[in-house]
Enzyme design. Sequence first.
Site, PDB file in Angstrom:
ATOM      1  N   TYR A  33       0.804  -1.320   0.093  1.00  0.00           N
ATOM      2  CA  TYR A  33      -0.226   0.026   0.048  1.00  0.00           C
ATOM      3  C   TYR A  33       0.781   1.135   0.032  1.00  0.00           C
ATOM      4  O   TYR A  33       2.075   1.148   0.208  1.00  0.00           O
ATOM      5  CB  TYR A  33      -0.952   0.036   1.110  1.00  0.00           C
ATOM      6  N   ARG A  52       8.107   3.952  -4.967  1.00  0.00           N
ATOM      7  CA  ARG A  52       8.143   3.177  -3.735  1.00  0.00           C
ATOM      8  C   ARG A  52       7.149   2.126  -3.926  1.00  0.00           C
ATOM      9  O   ARG A  52       7.465   0.846  -3.552  1.00  0.00           O
ATOM     10  CB  ARG A  52       7.782   4.020  -2.422  1.00  0.00           C
ATOM     11  N   ARG A 100      -7.750 -20.493  -2.137  1.00  0.00           N
ATOM     12  CA  ARG A 100      -6.547 -20.300  -1.157  1.00  0.00           C
ATOM     13  C   ARG A 100      -5.524 -21.420  -1.303  1.00  0.00           C
ATOM     14  O   ARG A 100      -5.893 -22.480  -1.104  1.00  0.00           O
ATOM     15  CB  ARG A 100      -7.318 -20.442   0.278  1.00  0.00           C
ATOM     16  N   HIS A 102      -1.068 -20.901  -0.495  1.00  0.00           N
ATOM     17  CA  HIS A 102       0.022 -20.034   0.015  1.00  0.00           C
ATOM     18  C   HIS A 102       0.804 -19.763  -1.485  1.00  0.00           C
ATOM     19  O   HIS A 102       1.013 -18.421  -1.475  1.00  0.00           O
ATOM     20  CB  HIS A 102       1.116 -20.772   0.904  1.00  0.00           C
ATOM     21  N   LYS A 149       6.486  -1.673   1.842  1.00  0.00           N
ATOM     22  CA  LYS A 149       5.398  -1.300   2.525  1.00  0.00           C
ATOM     23  C   LYS A 149       3.992  -2.325   2.436  1.00  0.00           C
ATOM     24  O   LYS A 149       3.280  -2.204   1.617  1.00  0.00           O
ATOM     25  CB  LYS A 149       4.995   0.122   1.726  1.00  0.00           C
ATOM     26  N   GLU A 182      11.857   2.463  14.302  1.00  0.00           N
ATOM     27  CA  GLU A 182      10.935   3.319  13.692  1.00  0.00           C
ATOM     28  C   GLU A 182       9.680   3.424  14.637  1.00  0.00           C
ATOM     29  O   GLU A 182       9.517   2.616  15.642  1.00  0.00           O
ATOM     30  CB  GLU A 182      10.775   3.435  12.147  1.00  0.00           C
ATOM     31  N   LEU A 207      11.051   1.259   7.221  1.00  0.00           N
ATOM     32  CA  LEU A 207      10.357   1.484   5.976  1.00  0.00           C
ATOM     33  C   LEU A 207      11.073   3.043   5.640  1.00  0.00           C
ATOM     34  O   LEU A 207      11.258   3.923   6.563  1.00  0.00           O
ATOM     35  CB  LEU A 207       8.772   1.689   5.978  1.00  0.00           C
TER      36      LEU A 207
END
Length: 285
Positions: A33, A52, A100, A102, A149, A182, A207
């Site tokens: 995101y 990014r 589903r 993995h 991110k 952070e 990040l």
Amino acid sequence: MSRIAYVNGRYQPWRDATVHVEDRGYQFADGVYEVCEVRGGRMVDERRHMARLERSLGALHMAMPMSPAALGVVMRETIRRNRVVNGIAYLQVTRGVARRDHAFPPSGTAPAVVITARAIDGAGNVAMAEKGIGVVTVPDNRWGRVDIKSIALLPNVLAKQTAREQGAREAWFVGRDGKVTEGSSSNAWIVTADGKVVTRAADSAILRGITRDVLIRVISAQGLAFEERPFAVAEALAAREAFLTSATQIVMPVVRINGKAVGEGKPGPVARALRQAFHRHAEWS
Ligand code: PDD
């Protein structure tokens, strides 16, 4: 509140905006995101956020769902439809919908793209910056690739909740070496007793914040001494100032760590000046 959300090619009323139960973001947090500041109806540092995003997607072996320019158009349209003047635009890309399993789904599975935009309380944010905020420290129990991110934010969620329960606004993660990495949704900074602005280097332990990158330019333009290195909690407590940066908070003075005052226990001149100057150095679109 976001009134209209963009979901996979369509603008939908917020209450109807849904993704499939087998979206891999929902099941595996298999997605990334971006959060972009909106100011005066314009996006701040769009180009850097897109760069990014592309990097985060690349780390997940995913391609951009559309060109950066096209994503920018959709983000701006979402901002416009929600009539956001000052706020944030949120963009999420997941590996899409599949039964589903993995391992990656069959090639050709379409990524899922969601974009929302909402106003934030600018006056509240300014008032908070005038007073400064408190942070608490928590052990950094995240995975080794927090430079991506990713939407997998459970440790960050728990850390932020710990902060709120202790009357603080943010939690600072502390590594096994005793050094601050952070915040749960921000980068951490101090101003040392001899006036150096210090933040951790953008390695895989943090990040690499867009606000952080732009602020480094502001620091250089203001002729301040700057050091990229880790710092311990004790050093932050002995510092003249502390602050955090993020797209939503810009530069937010930190005046208490674990209930103890930093410096004089009020926002300092360096954080204040950097916050003032920030938007002159950002890019607008
Ligand atoms: N968070 N570190 C973490 C863990 C973050 O989640 C963020 C941003 C930052 C600062 O990055 P930037 O300056 O690009 O906003 C650092 C966003 C705002 C969020 O999750 O809401």
